[in-house]
Write an enzyme that holds these catalytic residues in place. Structure first.
Site, PDB file in Angstrom:
ATOM      1  N   ARG A 266     -18.552   6.815 -15.988  1.00 52.25           N
ATOM      2  CA  ARG A 266     -18.966   5.507 -15.446  1.00 52.25           C
ATOM      3  C   ARG A 266     -18.060   5.222 -14.263  1.00 52.25           C
ATOM      4  NH1 ARG A 266     -20.668  -0.155 -18.269  1.00 52.25           N
ATOM      5  NH2 ARG A 266     -22.429   1.192 -18.742  1.00 52.25           N
TER       6      ARG A 266
ATOM      7  N   HIS B 130     -28.536   3.968 -13.373  1.00 53.05           N
ATOM      8  CA  HIS B 130     -28.106   3.918 -14.785  1.00 53.05           C
ATOM      9  C   HIS B 130     -29.148   4.700 -15.605  1.00 53.05           C
ATOM     10  CE1 HIS B 130     -26.021   2.700 -18.244  1.00 53.05           C
ATOM     11  NE2 HIS B 130     -26.215   1.398 -18.246  1.00 53.05           N
TER      12      HIS B 130
ATOM     13  N   GLN C 226     -29.640   4.169 -19.447  1.00 49.68           N
ATOM     14  CA  GLN C 226     -30.313   2.914 -19.772  1.00 49.68           C
ATOM     15  C   GLN C 226     -31.831   3.073 -19.671  1.00 49.68           C
ATOM     16  OE1 GLN C 226     -28.826  -0.237 -20.644  1.00 49.68           O
ATOM     17  NE2 GLN C 226     -30.964  -0.539 -21.206  1.00 49.68           N
TER      18      GLN C 226
ATOM     19  N   ASP D 262     -32.222  -8.129 -15.210  1.00 47.72           N
ATOM     20  CA  ASP D 262     -30.803  -7.781 -15.342  1.00 47.72           C
ATOM     21  C   ASP D 262     -30.014  -8.849 -14.582  1.00 47.72           C
ATOM     22  OD1 ASP D 262     -28.372  -6.491 -15.762  1.00 47.72           O
ATOM     23  OD2 ASP D 262     -28.695  -4.954 -14.227  1.00 47.72           O
TER      24      ASP D 262
ATOM     25  N   CYS E 272     -31.111  -5.056 -20.052  1.00 47.61           N
ATOM     26  CA  CYS E 272     -30.172  -3.991 -20.428  1.00 47.61           C
ATOM     27  C   CYS E 272     -28.927  -4.520 -21.118  1.00 47.61           C
ATOM     28  CB  CYS E 272     -29.774  -3.190 -19.185  1.00 47.61           C
ATOM     29  SG  CYS E 272     -28.943  -4.208 -17.952  1.00 47.61           S
TER      30      CYS E 272
ATOM     31  N   ARG F 103     -30.153   2.840 -27.131  1.00 46.63           N
ATOM     32  CA  ARG F 103     -29.199   3.594 -26.294  1.00 46.63           C
ATOM     33  C   ARG F 103     -28.644   4.773 -27.104  1.00 46.63           C
ATOM     34  NH1 ARG F 103     -26.665   1.108 -22.110  1.00 46.63           N
ATOM     35  NH2 ARG F 103     -25.983   3.244 -21.715  1.00 46.63           N
TER      36      ARG F 103
HETATM   37  N1   CP Z   1     -26.251  -1.841 -20.740  1.00 45.28           N
HETATM   38  C1   CP Z   1     -25.043  -1.277 -20.669  1.00 45.28           C
HETATM   39  O1   CP Z   1     -24.826  -0.212 -20.070  1.00 45.28           O
HETATM   40  O2   CP Z   1     -24.072  -1.962 -21.343  1.00 45.28           O
HETATM   41  P1   CP Z   1     -22.498  -1.698 -21.247  1.00 45.28           P
HETATM   42  O3   CP Z   1     -22.079  -2.064 -19.848  1.00 45.28           O
HETATM   43  O4   CP Z   1     -21.903  -2.599 -22.296  1.00 45.28           O
HETATM   44  O5   CP Z   1     -22.231  -0.247 -21.515  1.00 45.28           O
HETATM   45  N1  NVA Z   2     -26.394  -4.063 -13.181  1.00 49.32           N
HETATM   46  C1  NVA Z   2     -25.324  -4.197 -14.143  1.00 49.32           C
HETATM   47  C2  NVA Z   2     -25.638  -3.404 -15.371  1.00 49.32           C
HETATM   48  C3  NVA Z   2     -24.596  -3.461 -16.459  1.00 49.32           C
HETATM   49  C4  NVA Z   2     -24.985  -2.621 -17.654  1.00 49.32           C
HETATM   50  C5  NVA Z   2     -24.003  -3.739 -13.519  1.00 49.32           C
HETATM   51  O1  NVA Z   2     -23.999  -2.712 -12.823  1.00 49.32           O
HETATM   52  O2  NVA Z   2     -22.996  -4.406 -13.715  1.00 49.32           O
END
Ligand code: CP
Ligand code: NVA
Length: 308
Positions: A101, A128, A131, A221, A261, A289
């Site tokens: 990440r 992502h 997701q 989102d 998400c 997930r």
């Molecule tokens: N939706 C998602 O990726 O959640 P987190 O940021 O908690 O991993």
């Molecule tokens: N769009 C959000 C998703 C978090 C799971 C971000 O990138 O923060």
């Protein structure tokens, strides 16, 4: 070596195969069976941003399947303690699979050039993919098939929207983005997405009511993603008319379901009574997930890369 840095790395058939493995393993999990299909495999999680769902679902799925995980936070010194050409080959020579990440998507792409094991993108500013796999699994479960799915994504066309759009295009699911023009995908992104479309192309509109009319999946989102905090006030002002609330849900198809998400900001992109309503499937979506990523890791380490 195959990596999953975005859903461009998976063909339509491969996405279907990942979801097939996911559904089979989910069914077995529900029956109380956890096949050790990743016996003694070690999954690393190199995370530069906070996470709950992604981290816990990956750490859990690998244990279900007979393996183990290592969470690697800032103390390992990625990007600060030594150059990538030392850091990544060494780290990935210890591991069977690495989930990253990262703040910048380019960092994950660069890591893949030096990696000795398959890499999975666990979220970047660009996309992502994990997701979106869970989203498609959930839509399939909710509607019984993808055939009649009609998805409207409301709000910022961000990393989550991009992977959702790519998955929908790969699988022939119509998707409309409803957002102010400056929060829609730009032309170059639309061209990239539509290059993988079959008969269905992404639609974009500023007309929220027209966008949700006839849709059976309404998705949103956050308006301010991780890393955009300094723009938050402006974003709240710009996107204020694009909240998913009860009135908006009533304009969608009868029985339409709500997805997000998560984490959500109740009162911004979604009203609390929608996310807490019977139409909301966000808990099932988050639970998926675990299953979707289990399908992905099993596919990547067994079918796509064989015995690493
Ligand atoms: N939706 C998602 O990726 O959640 P987190 O940021 O908690 O991993
Ligand atoms: N769009 C959000 C998703 C978090 C799971 C971000 O990138 O923060």
């Amino acid at each position: 070596m195959r990596h999953v840095l975005s859903l461009f790395d998976l063909s339509s058939d491969e996405i279907r195969r990942v979801l097939e493995i996911a559904s089979e393993l989910k069914q077995r999990f529900v029956e109380g069976i956890r096949p050790p299909c990743l016996d003694r495999q070690v999954l690393g999680l190199l995370f530069e941003k906070p996470s709950m769902r992604t981290r816990v679902s990956f750490e859990t799925l690998i244990r279900h399947a007979g393996g183990s995980s290592l969470f690697l936070g800032s103390d390992v010194g990625w990007g600060t303690r030594e150059p990538i050409q030392d850091f990544i080959p060494i780290m990935t020579s210890y591991l069977d699979c690495l989930v990253i990440r990262a703040k910048r998507h380019e960092e994950v792409v660069a890591a893949s050039h030096y990696s000795r094991c398959p890499i999975i993108n666990g979220l970047t500013d660009y996309c992502h993919p994990c997701q979106a796999l869970a989203d498609i699994l959930t839509i399939h479960e909710l509607l019984g098939s993808l055939e009649n799915a009609k998805v409207t994504y409301v709000g910022d066309a961000n990393n989550v929207a991009f992977s959702l759009a790519l998955a929908c295009n790969r699988l022939g699911v119509p998707l409309t983005i409803a957002a102010p023009t400056q929060y829609q995908f730009n032309e170059e992104t639309i061209d990239q997405l539509n290059a993988v479309a079959g008969d269905t192309f992404i639609q974009q509109t500023t007309d929220l009511h027209a966008a949700v009319d006839g849709s059976n999946i309404i998705y949103t989102d956050v308006w301010t993603s991780m890393g955009q905090e300094s723009e938050s006030k402006q974003r709240i002002r710009d996107l204020a008319d694009y909240q998913v609330n009860t009135e908006l849900m009533s304009r969608a198809a009868v029985g339409a379901r709500f997805l997000h998400c998560l984490p959500a900001r109740r009162g911004e992109e979604v009203a609390g009574d929608v996310i807490d309503s019977r139409a909301s499937a966000v808990i099932q979506q988050a639970e998926n997930r675990l299953h979707a990523q289990k399908g992905l890791v099993v596919w990547l380490l067994t079918e796509a890369n064989g015995n690493h």
